[in-house]
Design an enzyme around this catalytic site. Sequence first.
Site, short mmCIF file in Angstrom:
data_model
loop_
_atom_site.label_atom_id
_atom_site.label_comp_id
_atom_site.label_asym_id
_atom_site.label_seq_id
_atom_site.Cartn_x
_atom_site.Cartn_y
_atom_site.Cartn_z
N LYS A 76 -22.32 22.98 -9.19
CA LYS A 76 -21.12 22.37 -9.79
C LYS A 76 -21.21 22.56 -11.30
CE LYS A 76 -22.05 18.63 -7.03
NZ LYS A 76 -22.03 17.23 -6.59
N LEU B 189 -15.91 22.34 0.15
CA LEU B 189 -16.40 23.24 -0.89
C LEU B 189 -16.13 24.69 -0.52
CD1 LEU B 189 -19.84 21.53 -1.50
CD2 LEU B 189 -18.07 21.82 -3.23
N ASP C 63 0.84 -1.21 0.00
CA ASP C 63 0.00 0.00 0.00
C ASP C 63 0.87 1.25 0.00
OD1 ASP C 63 -2.14 -1.64 0.06
OD2 ASP C 63 -2.81 -1.11 2.09
N ALA C 64 1.96 1.19 0.76
CA ALA C 64 2.83 2.37 0.87
C ALA C 64 3.44 2.70 -0.48
CB ALA C 64 3.92 2.11 1.91
N LYS D 82 -24.43 29.00 0.74
CA LYS D 82 -24.97 28.58 2.02
C LYS D 82 -26.08 29.49 2.52
CE LYS D 82 -22.18 26.94 4.97
NZ LYS D 82 -21.75 25.80 5.79
N ASP E 154 0.86 4.20 -2.67
CA ASP E 154 0.66 5.57 -2.23
C ASP E 154 1.69 6.51 -2.84
OD1 ASP E 154 -1.38 6.38 -0.52
OD2 ASP E 154 0.15 7.23 0.82
N CYS F 133 -46.91 64.90 8.84
CA CYS F 133 -47.28 63.65 9.51
C CYS F 133 -46.57 63.52 10.86
CB CYS F 133 -46.91 62.48 8.61
SG CYS F 133 -47.11 60.88 9.38
N LYS G 105 -27.37 20.94 -0.50
CA LYS G 105 -26.18 20.64 0.32
C LYS G 105 -26.68 19.96 1.58
CE LYS G 105 -22.06 22.70 2.40
NZ LYS G 105 -21.59 21.39 2.83
S1 IVH Z 1 -20.09 17.87 -3.92
C1 IVH Z 1 -15.40 18.93 -2.86
N1 IVH Z 1 -22.59 17.86 -3.32
O1 IVH Z 1 -20.36 19.24 1.70
C2 IVH Z 1 -16.51 18.09 -2.40
N2 IVH Z 1 -21.03 17.90 -1.54
O2 IVH Z 1 -18.19 21.35 2.16
C3 IVH Z 1 -17.58 18.14 -3.44
N3 IVH Z 1 -22.05 17.90 0.68
O3 IVH Z 1 -17.81 17.19 2.61
C4 IVH Z 1 -18.74 17.46 -2.94
N4 IVH Z 1 -24.13 17.84 0.01
O4 IVH Z 1 -19.88 15.95 2.04
C5 IVH Z 1 -21.35 17.88 -2.84
N5 IVH Z 1 -24.86 17.83 -2.96
C6 IVH Z 1 -23.62 17.84 -2.46
C7 IVH Z 1 -23.34 17.85 -1.08
C8 IVH Z 1 -22.03 17.89 -0.66
C9 IVH Z 1 -23.32 17.86 1.06
C10 IVH Z 1 -20.91 17.95 1.63
C11 IVH Z 1 -19.77 17.06 1.25
C12 IVH Z 1 -18.51 17.82 1.59
C13 IVH Z 1 -19.01 19.11 2.08
C14 IVH Z 1 -18.19 20.20 1.45
#
Ligand code: IVH
Length: 655
Positions: A264, A79, A37-38, A288, A41, A405, A104
Site C-alpha cells: 500500500k 485488492l 438510516d435511509a 499473491k 444513506d 557427450c 495478506k
Molecule cells: S488492505 C481494499 N491489508 O484481502 C481493501 N487487506 O482482496 C484493502 N486482506 O478483503 C485492505 N490481509 O480483508 C489489506 N494486510 C492486509 C490484508 C488484507 C488480508 C484482505 C482484506 C480484503 C482482501 C482484499
Amino acid sequence: MTFNQLQIPTLSDAELEAAIVEHNQKYWELNEPEITDAEFDLLVRELTARKPDSPVLARVPTSTITGDKVRHGAPMLSLDKCYSAEELDRWFARIEGAAIATQKIDGLAVSLRYDGAGRLALAATRGDGETGELVTANMLMVGGVPSQVAAANIEVRGEAFMPVSTFNTRYAEAFANPRNLAAGALKQKDPAKTEAYGLHFLAYDLQGDPTVATEAEEMERLRALGFTVSPYLVCEREEGQRSFEALAATRVELDYETDGIVFKVNNLAVQHGLGNTAHHPRGAIAYKYQGESGLSELTGIEWSVSRTGAINPVALVAPVFLSGVTVSRVSLHNLSIMSKLAGEAPLAVGAQVAVTRRGGVIPHIESVLRPGTGELLLPPATCPSCGAATEVREDVLVADHAATCTGAASRRLLHVASALDLDGFGPKLIEQLFAAGLLAEPADFYTLTAERLRTLDRLGDKTAANLLASIEARRTLRFASFLNALGAPEVGEQLSRDLEANFESLNGLLDANADQLTAIAGVGPRVSASILAFVAEHRPWIERLAACVTLTWPPKSAAVGPLAGKKFVFTGSLASMSREAAQEQVRALGGATPSGVSGEVDFLVVGDADYDKMVAGKVSSKLKKAISLREAGGRILIVPERDFLPMLTPDSPSA
Ligand code: IVH
C-alpha cells in the site's frame, strides 16, 4: 439541520459534508439520531457520487445498522492482484513514494467501530463489500479485539482467522481449512460458541484518526491501541521484490495462513488521492503467491544434460500434491536461480522449500524456508554423462562436450525424433542406438536398416519394421519442420515458420548474413548471432540430414496474418465476447481454431473467471489435457482471456 429527501440534491458539497459529520456525530456520539438510516444513506451516496475523495467519506466511518445487517460507511473493497516482480514494478511506477508491505492474511475481513467513548459499538463482516453481517457480540470473543480503546470514533479493519496451530491440533482431521471454519465460528448465534473456536484478529487499517500520516504510523497506532498487527516493511520501488521475498520467507513461521503480500502507498494522503476503481483502491495491490503452493523437502538435485550441452539443475523434492498433480521434479533453470534461492548458504539435502505451480501449471520453487542439514548440493565439476570438465558461463553450467557427450547427443537426437514425429523412438531406444554406434547424428535415422536394428538386444522384427516405416513416412519434410528439428537454441516452431517464409532454399538460409536475418520481424541481433553461430558449428551434419530428405515449402497462398499457423482452443466462457466471435477473430488473423486440445494446439484460452478457478484448483477436461501435454514438454500455453485479447490487436503497444 434537518431536511427532507428532496432537498439533498440542492445542498452544496460543503453543506453535504457538514450534514454527514453532524448526523454521524448525533448517531454515534450523542446517541440521538435525528434522521433515519435511509436518509443518512442518501446523504452519503450523494457525496460519494459528487466527491468520492471527500475526506469526510474517508475519515468518518458512517456504517449504518438495519436488523442484523450493517451497511459499511466506506465500502470494503477488494485488492487488485499481481503475481510477478514485473507487475509489482509496474504498480510502483504508477504510484508515488514508498510503500508498506504487509502479510495478506487469509481470513475474514471484519470492520470494528469504536464509539465516542472508545467502546466497541459495532463489528461487521465484509459481506459483499457494501453490506455485511452484524457480529459485535461474537467479535468480543475473538482474541486481539479490545472492547475498549483509548480513542474516539475510529473504525478498525482487519482479518479474523483461526490460528494454524489451533486448527492443526483440534480440527485438521475433520475440516478442510481454517478459513471456512473461522467463517462458521463467527456466524454462531451464541457468542460462547464463537469463543470456543479460539479465533484471533489482526488489524491492518485504521480510519478516523487524523493524527496518522502514513501506513506505518497507522500500524504503530493500532499496536498502541491494543491491536495485534502483522510484521511489515516500508520499501521503495527498487526494494519491492526484495521486501516481498523477505516477508514471504517468514510465511511458515506465522500462525496464520497467508496468500500473498499486500503493498500500500505509505503516505495516506497520496494513497487516498489515487482514488478507487469500481473494485479496488489504486493505492494498494496484493502480490499473491502463485497458484496453489505447498511445502516439501529437497532430496537432491539432478544435473541433466540438455541438447545444447548445458547441464541444468532439476530439484528433486519429496512428492507434493499441487492443483491436482503430484510434483516431485522441479526445474531450477539455471545457476543464478539456484543461488538466489539458496541465499548465502548453498542448498543442502533436507531444505524445506515452498513449491508452487506458476500460473497454476509449471512447477516452481518459490523459496527456501529452512536450510537443509544434509549433503550440500553443488554444481558438479564434471559432466554426469561424459565426465567432461564443467565451467560456469553466464549462470549456466556448461562443458565442452556438445559433440561428444552421450547425454547431450541423445537429448539432441530425441529432440529430432520428437520434432519429426518419428514414432517409437523414445529415450531408451535412442540411448541404446547411440551406445551401439548406430545413431550418432540426426542423418543416421535415415540410414537405419532392419539388419542394423536387429543387432540390438530384444528388438523384434515387428518393432524394427514399425520404426523403419515411421522414418520412411518422414522422408518429405516441410522446411519449417526440418528447421525446428535442428534444435538450434533460439529457433522454435514459430521462428522456423518465419524463416521458412523468408528463405526459399536451405542453402539460402545457411549462407545468410546477419543483415538478412535481422530483416525478419522478431529477429534481433541476439537471435541472429545465435543462428549464425549454430550454423557455423553444425553445418556439416545439417547438410547430411538434408541430403536424406526432400524439403517442401507450403504454397504462398497459405494463411497469412499475425496469427498464421497458430492454433487456438477455448474453454470456459469469455467475458469480452462469445466463443464463436473469438474463434472468428482468430481465423480472420490467419490462425486456426480446432475444437479440441491436442499436441498441435498452441494456446488454450481460458475465460478469466475460469482461469481464476483453475488457479484455485478447478480444472475442466480441456484444461486437464492441456496441463498434461504441457508437462510432457508440449508447446501448448494456457492463457487467461486477459492475455489473449492483446493478441487480437498485435500492433497495439500492449501486445
Ligand atoms: S488492505 C481494499 N491489508 O484481502 C481493501 N487487506 O482482496 C484493502 N486482506 O478483503 C485492505 N490481509 O480483508 C489489506 N494486510 C492486509 C490484508 C488484507 C488480508 C484482505 C482484506 C480484503 C482482501 C482484499
